[in-house]
Design a protein around this motif. Structure first.
Motif, short mmCIF file in Angstrom:
data_model
loop_
_atom_site.label_atom_id
_atom_site.label_comp_id
_atom_site.label_asym_id
_atom_site.label_seq_id
_atom_site.Cartn_x
_atom_site.Cartn_y
_atom_site.Cartn_z
N MET A 12 -1.38 1.02 11.82
CA MET A 12 -0.89 2.37 11.89
C MET A 12 -0.89 2.97 10.49
N GLU A 13 -1.48 4.14 10.34
CA GLU A 13 -1.56 4.79 9.04
C GLU A 13 -0.32 5.63 8.77
N ASP A 14 0.00 5.75 7.49
CA ASP A 14 1.13 6.55 7.06
C ASP A 14 0.60 7.92 6.63
N TYR A 15 1.32 8.96 7.00
CA TYR A 15 0.91 10.32 6.67
C TYR A 15 2.02 11.06 5.93
N ARG A 16 1.63 12.04 5.14
CA ARG A 16 2.55 12.97 4.48
C ARG A 16 2.02 14.37 4.73
N VAL A 17 2.92 15.33 4.80
CA VAL A 17 2.51 16.72 4.96
C VAL A 17 2.65 17.41 3.61
#
Length: 157
Positions: free
Chosen positions: A1-6
């Protein structure tokens, strides 16, 4: 599972620093030396106290030394080092200390102003352990194999 930031309303994939990749390769090599088993994934503690799990791309080991490498993923950061291989050679040390030196592809600090003094390998000290609770003394040599993607990307026509 990849980690995301906005950022600015855009969803961006997170990546890993070169130092995190080198620390992961070193941890994988230590694990291989101590267990005799080739690691597939390694969990590392990040300087911000979070942890990350990275895949080990390659690992070779014997009785006294191990070599492991990971592929750096910079996420959506426009990092020229995205996709390069970062490795570490770890061997049992004769001296009772952890020694870290720079191998192929690791630059040397030339000017003052960094946490590392001039003349030393340009290795961020943040992921370097300050305590050794298990009293294993090793020599670690992080490296980036020659003719890398990053070097080709840095050269402008």
């Amino acid at each position: 599972m990849e980690d995301y930031r906005v950022k600015n309303g855009e969803k961006l994939r997170c990546g890993f620093t070169t130092g995190t990749c080198a620390a992961t390769a070193a941890a994988a090599a230590v694990q291989a030396l101590l267990t005799g088993v080739q690691p597939v994934k390694i969990r590392v503690l990040l300087p911000n106290s979070n942890s990350a799990v990275l895949e080990v791309e390659r690992c070779q080991f014997g009785d006294r030394q191990a070599f492991c490498q990971v592929v750096k993923h910079a996420g959506d950061d426009p990092d020229v080092t995205d996709g390069i291989k970062i490795g570490a050679l770890v061997s049992f040390a004769e001296e009772k200390k952890i020694t870290i030196s720079g191998g192929e592809g690791i630059g040397m600090v030339t000017d003052p102003g960094l946490q590392v003094p001039p003349g030393e390998p340009a290795i961020n000290p943040a992921p370097i352990p300050t305590q050794n609770p298990v009293h294993i003394f090793i020599s670690v040599t992080p490296f980036r194999p020659g003719d890398s993607i990053a070097e080709k990307r840095r050269k402008n026509p």
